[in-house]
Design a protein around this motif. Structure first.
Motif, mmCIF file in Angstrom:
data_model
loop_
_atom_site.group_PDB
_atom_site.id
_atom_site.type_symbol
_atom_site.label_atom_id
_atom_site.label_comp_id
_atom_site.label_asym_id
_atom_site.label_seq_id
_atom_site.Cartn_x
_atom_site.Cartn_y
_atom_site.Cartn_z
ATOM 1 N N ASP A 451 15.055 14.823 4.532
ATOM 2 C CA ASP A 451 15.134 16.065 3.749
ATOM 3 C C ASP A 451 16.583 16.543 3.636
ATOM 4 O O ASP A 451 17.376 16.418 4.564
ATOM 5 N N ASP A 469 14.158 14.527 -0.849
ATOM 6 C CA ASP A 469 13.431 14.003 0.310
ATOM 7 C C ASP A 469 13.394 12.491 0.207
ATOM 8 O O ASP A 469 12.881 11.931 -0.765
ATOM 9 N N THR A 520 12.472 11.539 -3.710
ATOM 10 C CA THR A 520 12.182 12.634 -4.643
ATOM 11 C C THR A 520 13.365 13.585 -4.631
ATOM 12 O O THR A 520 13.996 13.790 -3.600
ATOM 13 N N HIS A 540 9.597 15.312 -7.486
ATOM 14 C CA HIS A 540 9.562 16.279 -6.393
ATOM 15 C C HIS A 540 8.445 17.300 -6.612
ATOM 16 O O HIS A 540 7.904 17.435 -7.712
ATOM 17 N N LEU A 541 8.089 17.996 -5.545
ATOM 18 C CA LEU A 541 7.050 19.009 -5.614
ATOM 19 C C LEU A 541 7.478 20.151 -6.525
ATOM 20 O O LEU A 541 8.682 20.418 -6.694
ATOM 21 N N TYR A 586 11.093 23.398 -1.751
ATOM 22 C CA TYR A 586 10.580 22.957 -0.450
ATOM 23 C C TYR A 586 10.330 21.449 -0.511
ATOM 24 O O TYR A 586 10.290 20.845 -1.588
ATOM 25 N N THR A 587 10.159 20.858 0.659
ATOM 26 C CA THR A 587 9.805 19.432 0.743
ATOM 27 C C THR A 587 8.338 19.291 1.155
ATOM 28 O O THR A 587 7.677 20.269 1.514
ATOM 29 N N ASP A 588 7.858 18.045 1.132
ATOM 30 C CA ASP A 588 6.417 17.829 1.317
ATOM 31 C C ASP A 588 5.911 18.189 2.704
ATOM 32 O O ASP A 588 4.721 18.419 2.900
ATOM 33 N N GLU A 592 2.053 19.157 2.976
ATOM 34 C CA GLU A 592 1.296 17.944 3.278
ATOM 35 C C GLU A 592 1.149 17.835 4.794
ATOM 36 O O GLU A 592 1.977 17.249 5.473
ATOM 37 N N ILE A 598 -3.426 18.861 -0.343
ATOM 38 C CA ILE A 598 -2.144 19.352 -0.832
ATOM 39 C C ILE A 598 -2.324 20.455 -1.869
ATOM 40 O O ILE A 598 -1.541 21.411 -1.929
ATOM 41 N N LEU A 602 -0.826 24.205 -1.595
ATOM 42 C CA LEU A 602 0.033 24.779 -2.625
ATOM 43 C C LEU A 602 -0.509 26.140 -3.072
ATOM 44 O O LEU A 602 0.251 27.094 -3.273
ATOM 45 N N ASP A 638 5.647 16.832 9.626
ATOM 46 C CA ASP A 638 6.819 16.075 9.217
ATOM 47 C C ASP A 638 8.002 17.044 9.165
ATOM 48 O O ASP A 638 7.854 18.253 9.358
#
Length: 773
Positions: A451, A469, A520, A540-541, A586-588, A592, A598, A602, A638
């Protein structure tokens, strides 16, 4: 009484009967005969213990004694002269007559108990078992047969009781005579050996003994005949039986001598101990395993007293078995852990099993051991808990290794996190742009991951925001992340469009040559003066935007594949965002999490943003609230990156105009700027601003294509002027010679402006400068 006829004489003539028998039933004395002898004969007859019946060759009764009257219930006169069949049950009459005639032609003494089942018939009609001995008597008047009749009802009843007891015996019963022949067996013998009863009776008992034991068995049997004694079951001998099908099986035998009128009989009770022998073998195997185990194994009562102690326990604790057997198990625990012993015994009494309980135990020398203890209750046949067993394993070496490994991992984790933070860098503070960021390392492994985020000041009120990420965790992901972050930062500083940055980053990922590596990434350019956000996302998200007074929502953006896929043309979009709105990147790792969906996470993130207090919210408090809500557990996630960016309020003033690419546009632009500065009360910076605009406009007129756009923006702290043209050529500062008439414009801009730069656009480029107010 089918053989009773054989006991009776053939019939005589009535005259002979009248002459030879007196009214009392005894033979009448003849004239001149020995009367004293006859009287003596009658006396002997009456004194006989058995019923005596003398029959002539015609089957008529000629003489009886008092025992006959008592046994059959007749008076003497009711019998004399009547056929002997009067005393025989009717169902035997025909066969009885045949047997009687046969005996007349084959006279012989037949003793009592000749193996025949005989029955008599009383006057009252009842039958009873008898034994009869027959003796022929030759007289002058012909053949007489003397039959001694004995009631064997009691003996037969006793025999039946004996047979019933024999059949009811739980073991196979084999009765053998002194010659080794089988005389009697029960049903259990048939079931155990597989023979029918008639296949055994009269055969040598060695039929039931394996061939290899025959010689010794005969010797032992002969020895037993001379030394008769009761031998109980389980007398320490390994004995085997032989079934009819030839299979052998282990047995236990108890012997009992029986003295009978026919000689010595030996009663043998035979018990199949196959299951018990197999169980004993398993027990012996288990005992050997327990004793040879490398783990300490001990048994104890429910009140904690030690009842078993193997060799490994002695090696582990230092106590011999004699030193601990009977002592309380608390002798093995440090005093401060005595409560553990109490608690464990209580659990065992409830029938609980305790597995891999790690604790400290004390040795004979007083040393402490780290041990792993497994306890389980032992039960009686009825299921009641009667004791407990324990397996104790020394884990001191493992504990030391774990402590060393934990220390090493902590050092590695600290080094890795330090490396990652150095690779991630510290984003600069952007004037007028409020931010809050959080980074949580992974709770597994080294804790580092791929990240990153970055804030890149682009000048002229613009800020580049990067978040990415690298898939996976560990130092490799962190190393890739560091390289990509540096490359992305450098590209962003050139002012390239987000899609161009992403296209170049795709090539960078390919050049890293990391197999199966996907990345991502999302890049946003925020223009504070116009409230526009230009964004390109590579897988990416979604970016969320939370505007004051509105529900949080996803910022629209084209869907592009992650970096590293290859062959992708990246697209970008431009969106207007309200002043003061907060962008959430943000990252996963944030949404997740194991065991969750997911999409649900969200939705929960959006709901959490809607519930934030304050308009606009306190970004630091908001970041903490988001993390505590979506990641309430400290473990099992994670690495996580969260970035909140709040757009500044709208600028105080902004004006713009378009000019043609002619020389007249330079003074026109100066006039436009002078009027704006006068209106904005910025006369103190007018001289520098007008000079710098003249230089930039002159470059655009001379070297670019029109139209030329002039855009001016005033904030509380700075004045920014932008000049746009249609030329893709970016101006570069250079050192001009003394006789050169050009080449000094950008040097003046660099010298007088507080900040300046050039950025490419879709149509050309924009050159800008800023002056502090």
């Amino acid at each position: 009484m089918s053989d009773l006829a054989a006991a009776l004489p053939p019939p005589h003539s009535a005259g002979t009967l009248a002459r030879d028998v007196c009214p009392c039933g005894a033979p009448a004395p003849r004239a001149g005969g020995p009367g004293a002898a006859e009287e003596k004969f009658r006396g002997l007859l009456e004194a006989a213990p058995d019923a005596m019946v003398i029959v002539d060759d015609s089957g008529l009764i000629r003489l009886v004694n008092a025992q006959t009257e008592a046994l059959f219930g007749y008076r003497r006169e009711e019998l004399l002269g009547h056929p002997v069949e009067l005393l025989v049950p009717g169902r035997f009459h025909r066969h009885h007559t045949e047997h009687r005639d046969a005996y007349t032609h084959n006279q012989q003494v037949r003793p009592m108990g000749a193996g025949l089942d005989l029955y008599g018939l009383r006057k009252d009609g009842t039958e009873f078992p008898v034994e009869i001995s027959l003796s022929p008597l030759e007289t002058a008047d012909g053949l007489l047969v003397s039959a001694a009749v004995r009631d064997v009802s009691e003996r037969k009843a006793a025999e039946e009781r004996f047979r019933g007891l024999l059949e009811a015996a739980p073991d196979a019963m084999v009765i053998v005579d002194d010659s080794g022949l089988i005389r009697l067996v029960n049903a259990q013998t048939e079931a155990l050996f597989g023979y029918r009863r008639e296949e055994l009776l009269g055969h040598p008992v060695e039929l039931l003994v394996p061939g290899r034991f025959h010689r010794h068995h005969t010797e032992h049997r002969d020895a037993y005949t001379h030394n008769q004694q009761v031998r109980p079951m389980g007398a320490g001998l390994d004995l085997y039986g032989l079934r009819k099908d030839g299979t052998e099986f282990p047995v236990e035998i108890s012997l009992s001598p029986l003295e009978t009128a026919d000689g010595l009989l030996v009663s043998a009770a035979v018990r199949d101990v196959s299951e018990r022998k197999a169980a004993e073998e398993r027990i012996n195997e288990l005992a050997a395993l327990v004793e040879s185990s490398q783990d300490a194994i001990l048994a104890k009562t429910l009140d904690g007293h030690i009842t078993y102690w193997n060799a490994a326990a002695q090696r582990l604790y230092g106590f011999t078995a004699d030193e601990v057997l009977g002592r309380h198990v608390s002798v093995l625990a440090p005093p401060e852990r005595g409560h553990e012993i109490t608690a464990l015994l209580k659990r065992l009494r409830r029938g609980e099993k305790v597995e891999h309980f790690e604790t400290l135990r004390v040795t004979r020398s007083g040393g402490l051991l780290d041990v792993d203890v497994t306890l389980w209750p032992t039960r009686a046949r009825n299921g009641r808990v009667v004791g407990a067993c324990a397996i104790v394993r020394d884990i001191s070496d493992r504990k030391r290794a774990e402590a060393e490994l934990t220390e090493l991992l902590e050092q590695q984790r600290h080094i890795a996190l330090t490396l990652q933070r150095s690779l991630m860098g510290t984003p600069p503070a952007i004037p007028g742009l409020a931010t809050a960021s959080r980074y949580r390392p992974a709770t597994q492994g080294a804790g580092v991951g791929g990240d990153w985020f970055d804030l890149v000041p682009l000048g002229a009120g613009r800020v580049g925001v990067l978040i990415g990420d690298v898939m996976g965790r560990g130092l490799e992901a962190a190393a890739v992340m560091g390289q990509l972050r540096s490359a992305a930062h450098a590209l962003a500083k050139t002012g390239v469009q987000p899609r161009q940055l992403m296209q170049t980053m795709e090539s960078v990922v390919a050049d890293l040559d990391v197999p199966d590596q996907l990345v991502t990434c999302c890049y946003l350019v925020i223009a504070a003066d116009t409230g526009e956000v230009t964004m390109c996302s590579a897988g990416h998200l979604p970016v969320l935007v939370a505007a004051p007074g509105r529900s949080a929502q996803v910022l629209p953006a084209p869907v592009n594949a992650p970096l590293g896929v290859g062959g992708i043309i990246y697209e970008q979009c431009r969106t207007s965002v309200a002043p003061g709105a907060t962008l959430v990147l943000y990252t996963d790792g944030l949404i997740e999490t194991p065991g969750t969906d997911i999409e649900d996470q969200l939705t929960q993130l959006i709901a959490t943003l809607d519930q934030l207090p304050g308009t606009p919210p306190d970004l630091e408090a908001a970041a903490d609230h988001v993390l505590s809500t979506l990641l309430p557990d400290a473990d099992g996630h994670d690495d996580v990156t969260l970035l909140l960016t709040q757009l500044p309020a709208a600028p105080l003033a902004t004006v713009a105009t378009d000019l043609p690419a002619t020389a007249a546009s330079v003074p026109a632009g100066r006039d436009f700027l002078a009027k704006a500065l006068l209106a904005w009360d910025c006369e103190r910076t007018a001289d520098d601003a007008l000079l710098l605009l003249s230089e930039v406009l002159t470059n655009a007129v001379q070297h670019a294509l029109g139209p030329i756009g002039v855009h001016m923006c005033r904030t509380d702290t700075a004045l920014t002027v932008e000049v746009s043209d249609r030329s893709l050529h970016l101006p570069q500062p250079r050192l001009a010679a003394e006789d050169d008439e050009s080449g000094r414009g950008l040097l003046l801009v660099r010298a007088l402006a507080d900040d300046w730069g050039v950025r490419p656009t879709d149509d050309g480029k924009t050159t800008w400068f800023s002056l502090k107010l």
